[in-house]
Design an enzyme around this catalytic site. Structure first.
Site, mmCIF file in Angstrom:
data_model
loop_
_atom_site.group_PDB
_atom_site.id
_atom_site.type_symbol
_atom_site.label_atom_id
_atom_site.label_comp_id
_atom_site.label_asym_id
_atom_site.label_seq_id
_atom_site.Cartn_x
_atom_site.Cartn_y
_atom_site.Cartn_z
ATOM 1 N N GLU A 52 28.856 67.290 77.679
ATOM 2 C CA GLU A 52 27.420 67.093 77.852
ATOM 3 C C GLU A 52 26.638 68.344 77.440
ATOM 4 O O GLU A 52 25.607 68.257 76.762
ATOM 5 C CB GLU A 52 27.105 66.750 79.318
ATOM 6 C CG GLU A 52 27.727 65.440 79.788
ATOM 7 C CD GLU A 52 29.076 65.624 80.461
ATOM 8 O OE1 GLU A 52 29.357 64.905 81.425
ATOM 9 O OE2 GLU A 52 29.860 66.500 80.004
ATOM 10 N N GLY A 294 68.299 63.197 76.326
ATOM 11 C CA GLY A 294 69.227 62.145 75.926
ATOM 12 C C GLY A 294 69.312 61.080 76.990
ATOM 13 O O GLY A 294 68.512 61.032 77.942
#
Length: 368
Positions: A52, A294
């Site tokens: 803003e 993994g």
């Protein structure tokens, strides 16, 4: 319809902060007068002005009486930056159009109430679903103080992440691999197991131009990571955390001297306690983690309930092999009814491969 068009622009602006605003949200803002854009901005980096204020600073004429479109409810508290509602009131903004509310307890509707109390017209919920999706990481983190965890893997159509020989380069093509590096920029941390380090000696950095390296987090229960591993050797260049069950300060010392951070998080089964690790990482303001382990680490993460989202890159290949590695190993679920279900799934083509992604069970848009 005009509100939606300007909010789409605000969303595009917000995405420019991807990878840099953590642990803050990505936010975009557009200032409009008489159907003309007179200013625009986005939150560029954590610690810097919010969207803003950047949009107001960009205005080429007075914003008094104008409309501001902003993807997230304006803040009303002092954090790293002063409240945005103050800036809007001082600038004389007449109407504020908001995409989604802010679940931060310090805001959570208060920003909108303050604006209305001062005579500012507020329109809410414009493109809300898109705005919620943009900040699913922030919404999860601000509510739980734990990282949003994405389990990512590449596999063949028959569910293999490597050939039976262990060879895994490459399962997917270049476009899919480039997409992964964009994820490494987007998410604040990247986590792998020591098995991945011993097998592949990866760097786990972001190789996208202009990107930011994630914090590398290695789960290493017995502290077996070689001091010569690339993640250790580069610890002073890119952040590196070792999570271990080993509490011996003498064994920690060489890693600390190399620039690593060591977290001791022992679990009851001799493995790293993943939920406890998430608590510690959240305290370090690591709001999101890309899980690149993994099958063993993937199973531990699923079993412990820390996974929020799954991203599976699927290659149209068939590796075969009864003993070839799969994305999720471990014991597995005994009954199909117990298996996690992915919600809101999407499929995206990436070259010759496909990316399937979805939220785990109720983790839709950051536990909204």
């Amino acid at each position: 319809m005009q509100d939606e068009a300007y909010m789409r622009l605000a969303l595009e602006l917000a995405r420019r902060g991807e990878g840099w605003t953590s642990p803050n949200p990505m936010v975009g803002a557009v200032v409009v007068r008489d159907d003309r854009i007179i200013g625009q901005g986005w939150h560029q980096r954590c610690g810097e002005p919010h969207a803003e204020r950047n949009a107001l600073a960009d205005c080429r004429e007075s914003p008094r009486g104008a409309v501001m479109y902003v993807t997230l409810e304006p803040c009303c508290h002092h954090g790293r930056q002063p409240p945005c509602v103050d800036a809007l009131l001082e600038a004389g903004i007449a109407r504020v159009v908001v995409g989604s509310g802010d679940p931060n307890p310090l805001v959570a509707g208060k920003g909108i109430r303050i604006l209305r109390a001062h005579g500012v017209e507020v329109t809410e919920h414009v493109l809300e679903e898109e705005c919620l999706r943009l900040n699913q990481v922030f919404f999860h983190y601000i509510r739980t103080k734990r990282p949003y965890v994405v389990m990512k893997y590449a596999m063949t159509l028959d569910g293999k992440i490597a050939a039976y020989t262990g060879a895994s380069r490459w399962v997917t093509g270049e476009e899919a691999r480039a997409h992964v590096h964009r994820l490494r920029n987007r998410y604040r941390g990247i986590m792998a197991g020591v098995g991945t380090i011993l097998a592949d000696d990866p760097l786990l950095t972001c190789r996208t131009e202009g990107g930011r390296d994630p914090v590398r987090i290695i789960c290493d229960s017995a502290l077996r990571t070689p001091l010569t591993a690339r993640v250790v050797a580069t610890a002073r260049e890119a952040p590196m955390i070792l999570a271990t069950c080993c509490a011996d300060p003498a064994r920690h010392r060489p890693y600390l001297d190399a620039g690593c951070q060591v977290l001791t998080v022992p679990g009851p089964d001799g493995r790293v306690d993943l939920p406890a690790l998430m608590e510690q990482l959240g305290e370090l303001e690591i709001d999101s983690i890309l899980l690149e382990g993994g099958g063993t680490l993937n199973w531990s993460a699923l079993e412990s309930g820390i996974v929020n989202k799954v991203m599976a890159y699927v290659a149209p290949k068939l590796f075969g092999g009864r003993d070839a590695r799969t994305p999720v190993e471990g014991t597995g679920y005994p009954d199909p009814k117990e298996a996690p279900v992915l919600r809101g799934c999407t499929v995206t083509a990436l070259g010759g491969d496909f990316l399937l992604e979805g939220e785990v069970d109720g983790h839709v848009y950051g536990d909204r």
